[in-house]
Design a protein around this motif. Structure first.
Motif, PDB file in Angstrom:
ATOM      1  N   UNK A 164       0.873  -1.391  -0.106  1.00 29.65           N
ATOM      2  CA  UNK A 164      -0.238  -0.016  -0.041  1.00 29.65           C
ATOM      3  C   UNK A 164       0.877   1.305  -0.055  1.00 29.65           C
ATOM      4  N   UNK A 165       2.059   1.292   0.692  1.00 27.96           N
ATOM      5  CA  UNK A 165       2.805   2.452   0.848  1.00 27.96           C
ATOM      6  C   UNK A 165       3.515   2.672  -0.590  1.00 27.96           C
ATOM      7  N   UNK A 166       4.040   1.305  -1.228  1.00 25.25           N
ATOM      8  CA  UNK A 166       4.471   1.536  -2.370  1.00 25.25           C
ATOM      9  C   UNK A 166       3.442   2.261  -3.450  1.00 25.25           C
ATOM     10  N   UNK A 167       2.265   1.650  -3.258  1.00 29.83           N
ATOM     11  CA  UNK A 167       1.250   2.105  -4.402  1.00 29.83           C
ATOM     12  C   UNK A 167       1.297   3.740  -4.019  1.00 29.83           C
ATOM     13  N   UNK A 168       1.232   4.062  -3.054  1.00 25.94           N
ATOM     14  CA  UNK A 168       1.182   5.762  -2.666  1.00 25.94           C
ATOM     15  C   UNK A 168       2.475   6.611  -3.467  1.00 25.94           C
ATOM     16  N   UNK A 169       3.326   5.887  -2.976  1.00 29.75           N
ATOM     17  CA  UNK A 169       4.797   6.456  -3.324  1.00 29.75           C
ATOM     18  C   UNK A 169       4.908   6.508  -4.768  1.00 29.75           C
ATOM     19  N   UNK A 170       4.389   5.514  -5.680  1.00 27.44           N
ATOM     20  CA  UNK A 170       4.356   5.448  -6.837  1.00 27.44           C
ATOM     21  C   UNK A 170       3.664   6.918  -7.539  1.00 27.44           C
ATOM     22  N   UNK A 171       2.271   7.084  -6.835  1.00 21.57           N
ATOM     23  CA  UNK A 171       1.539   8.249  -7.309  1.00 21.57           C
ATOM     24  C   UNK A 171       2.479   9.465  -7.081  1.00 21.57           C
ATOM     25  N   UNK A 172       3.217   9.455  -6.271  1.00 19.25           N
ATOM     26  CA  UNK A 172       3.961  10.655  -6.042  1.00 19.25           C
ATOM     27  C   UNK A 172       4.898  11.206  -7.364  1.00 19.25           C
ATOM     28  N   UNK A 173       5.123  10.088  -8.149  1.00 17.04           N
ATOM     29  CA  UNK A 173       6.060   9.992  -9.100  1.00 17.04           C
ATOM     30  C   UNK A 173       5.284  10.026 -10.387  1.00 17.04           C
ATOM     31  N   UNK A 175       1.657  11.181 -11.122  1.00 13.85           N
ATOM     32  CA  UNK A 175       0.433  11.825 -10.435  1.00 13.85           C
ATOM     33  C   UNK A 175      -0.657  11.215 -11.223  1.00 13.85           C
ATOM     34  N   UNK A 176      -0.829  10.797 -12.311  1.00 13.18           N
ATOM     35  CA  UNK A 176      -2.044  10.347 -13.014  1.00 13.18           C
ATOM     36  C   UNK A 176      -2.521   8.709 -12.692  1.00 13.18           C
ATOM     37  N   UNK A 177      -1.634   8.170 -11.656  1.00 13.99           N
ATOM     38  CA  UNK A 177      -1.947   6.851 -11.221  1.00 13.99           C
ATOM     39  C   UNK A 177      -2.070   6.640  -9.780  1.00 13.99           C
ATOM     40  N   UNK A 178      -2.640   5.674  -9.396  1.00  9.18           N
ATOM     41  CA  UNK A 178      -2.735   5.234  -8.115  1.00  9.18           C
ATOM     42  C   UNK A 178      -3.015   6.328  -7.140  1.00  9.18           C
ATOM     43  N   UNK A 179      -4.440   6.697  -7.237  1.00 13.58           N
ATOM     44  CA  UNK A 179      -4.951   7.952  -6.385  1.00 13.58           C
ATOM     45  C   UNK A 179      -5.350   7.116  -4.670  1.00 13.58           C
ATOM     46  N   UNK A 180      -5.614   6.114  -4.817  1.00 13.45           N
ATOM     47  CA  UNK A 180      -6.231   5.344  -3.574  1.00 13.45           C
ATOM     48  C   UNK A 180      -4.766   5.639  -2.430  1.00 13.45           C
ATOM     49  N   UNK A 189     -10.657  -0.538 -10.230  1.00  4.38           N
ATOM     50  CA  UNK A 189     -12.063  -0.457 -10.833  1.00  4.38           C
ATOM     51  C   UNK A 189     -11.973   0.677 -11.939  1.00  4.38           C
ATOM     52  N   UNK A 190     -11.411   1.789 -11.788  1.00  4.77           N
ATOM     53  CA  UNK A 190     -11.324   3.056 -12.475  1.00  4.77           C
ATOM     54  C   UNK A 190     -10.249   3.057 -13.560  1.00  4.77           C
ATOM     55  N   UNK A 191      -9.327   1.979 -13.715  1.00  4.55           N
ATOM     56  CA  UNK A 191      -8.313   1.935 -14.485  1.00  4.55           C
ATOM     57  C   UNK A 191      -7.220   2.976 -14.450  1.00  4.55           C
ATOM     58  N   UNK A 192      -6.914   3.356 -13.042  1.00  8.72           N
ATOM     59  CA  UNK A 192      -5.801   4.247 -12.954  1.00  8.72           C
ATOM     60  C   UNK A 192      -4.728   3.700 -12.204  1.00  8.72           C
ATOM     61  N   UNK A 193      -4.719   2.424 -11.886  1.00  5.53           N
ATOM     62  CA  UNK A 193      -3.499   1.522 -11.150  1.00  5.53           C
ATOM     63  C   UNK A 193      -2.276   1.872 -12.214  1.00  5.53           C
ATOM     64  N   UNK A 194      -1.069   1.897 -11.541  1.00  4.05           N
ATOM     65  CA  UNK A 194       0.050   1.947 -12.367  1.00  4.05           C
ATOM     66  C   UNK A 194       0.418   0.904 -13.165  1.00  4.05           C
ATOM     67  N   UNK A 195       0.806   0.995 -14.231  1.00  5.84           N
ATOM     68  CA  UNK A 195       1.263  -0.003 -15.111  1.00  5.84           C
ATOM     69  C   UNK A 195       2.610   0.175 -15.512  1.00  5.84           C
ATOM     70  N   UNK A 196       3.834  -1.096 -15.341  1.00  9.83           N
ATOM     71  CA  UNK A 196       4.849  -0.988 -15.627  1.00  9.83           C
ATOM     72  C   UNK A 196       5.345  -0.192 -17.105  1.00  9.83           C
ATOM     73  N   UNK A 197       4.438  -0.232 -17.956  1.00  7.80           N
ATOM     74  CA  UNK A 197       4.543   0.364 -19.255  1.00  7.80           C
ATOM     75  C   UNK A 197       4.835   1.840 -19.159  1.00  7.80           C
ATOM     76  N   UNK A 198       4.352   2.406 -18.178  1.00  9.81           N
ATOM     77  CA  UNK A 198       4.459   3.911 -17.679  1.00  9.81           C
ATOM     78  C   UNK A 198       5.868   4.173 -17.455  1.00  9.81           C
ATOM     79  N   UNK A 199       7.041   3.432 -17.401  1.00  5.94           N
ATOM     80  CA  UNK A 199       8.324   3.510 -16.895  1.00  5.94           C
ATOM     81  C   UNK A 199       8.775   4.145 -18.321  1.00  5.94           C
ATOM     82  N   UNK A 200       8.143   4.125 -19.577  1.00  7.76           N
ATOM     83  CA  UNK A 200       8.727   4.958 -20.548  1.00  7.76           C
ATOM     84  C   UNK A 200       8.503   6.293 -20.562  1.00  7.76           C
ATOM     85  N   UNK A 201       7.599   6.875 -19.494  1.00 10.59           N
ATOM     86  CA  UNK A 201       7.278   8.231 -19.430  1.00 10.59           C
ATOM     87  C   UNK A 201       8.273   8.698 -17.869  1.00 10.59           C
ATOM     88  N   UNK A 202       8.931   9.842 -18.114  1.00 11.21           N
ATOM     89  CA  UNK A 202       9.617  10.288 -16.977  1.00 11.21           C
ATOM     90  C   UNK A 202       8.761  10.618 -15.881  1.00 11.21           C
TER      91      UNK A 202
END
Length: 217
Positions: A164-173, A175-180, A189-202
């Motif tokens: 859960x902590x990692x989920x939130x810290x990823x949001x800080x990096x 911001x369009x993902x992991x709002x919970x 449910x809303x499809x905003x969970x972080x996906x590894x393919x987003x690593x391509x974006x800084x």
């Protein structure tokens, strides 16, 4: 990506600046952990002692409010904290800039809103179970504050907590993902969970992802 821009672009009117200034005080931060729980206790007490509500139904209404907070938390975080140019957005931007800073919604705003509901719904109209539901909702808000504080100031070894902590810290990096914050459910449910393919974006602020994120997947 909803990466925050320069502070000067976000802070609009002097009124907004005043609210943000009040939100960033440590006194406001810690007092909210007193005023909100007291409001929860007062609401339950009023329902039981003055409205003579059925205790079982009161408990169910409290539970419904507590469960409802999870969705309210996600919605507020995504569509209020990360949208527009409101004081809430500006204050949250400051949190992203300084994650360990003691920033919280001004305590008197929550108290004032709850006081108005109490006067209208419970004191004047004497509606039953409205306070019970709001007590549960506010208890969820208190839990959110505790979880959020622990995320940024402590590091426990429990595996579920670390996820859960990692989920939130990823949001800080990202911001369009992991709002919970207290739950990851609504991101799925809303499809905003972080996906590894987003690593391509800084990531925001150029930080790298937490090492925990790799260990826990």
């Amino acid at each position: 990506m909803a990466i925050y821009q320069n502070s000067a672009e976000s802070i609009g009117t002097p009124k907004e600046s005043l609210l943000v200034s009040l939100a960033t005080g440590s006194g406001n931060y810690w007092f909210s952990f007193v005023s909100d729980p007291l409001t929860v206790v007062f609401f339950i007490f009023w329902e039981a002692a003055f409205l003579h509500s059925n205790i079982l139904v009161l408990g169910l209404s409290f539970g419904a409010g507590l469960l409802s907070f999870s969705l309210a938390e996600y919605s507020f975080h995504r569509w209020v904290y990360h949208k527009g140019r409101t004081p809430a957005h500006v204050g949250h931007k400051k949190h992203h800039e300084a994650p360990e800073a003691l920033i919280a919604m001004p305590w008197f705003i929550v108290t004032a809103v709850m006081a108005i509901v109490w006067v209208v719904c419970a004191y004047w109209l004497q509606f039953h179970y409205v306070l019970g539901f709001l007590a549960g909702l506010l208890a969820g808000f208190v839990c959110y504050g505790l979880f959020h504080h622990v995320h940024h100031h402590f590091h426990f070894k429990n595996r579920q907590y670390r996820k859960l902590r990692a989920h939130h810290f990823i949001h800080h990096q990202y911001p369009d993902t992991n709002f919970g914050v207290t739950s990851r459910l609504w991101d799925h449910v809303f499809g905003t969970v972080y996906r590894k393919e987003l690593k391509k974006t800084a990531p925001a602020s150029g930080a790298s992802l937490m090492a925990e994120e790799y260990k826990l997947r």
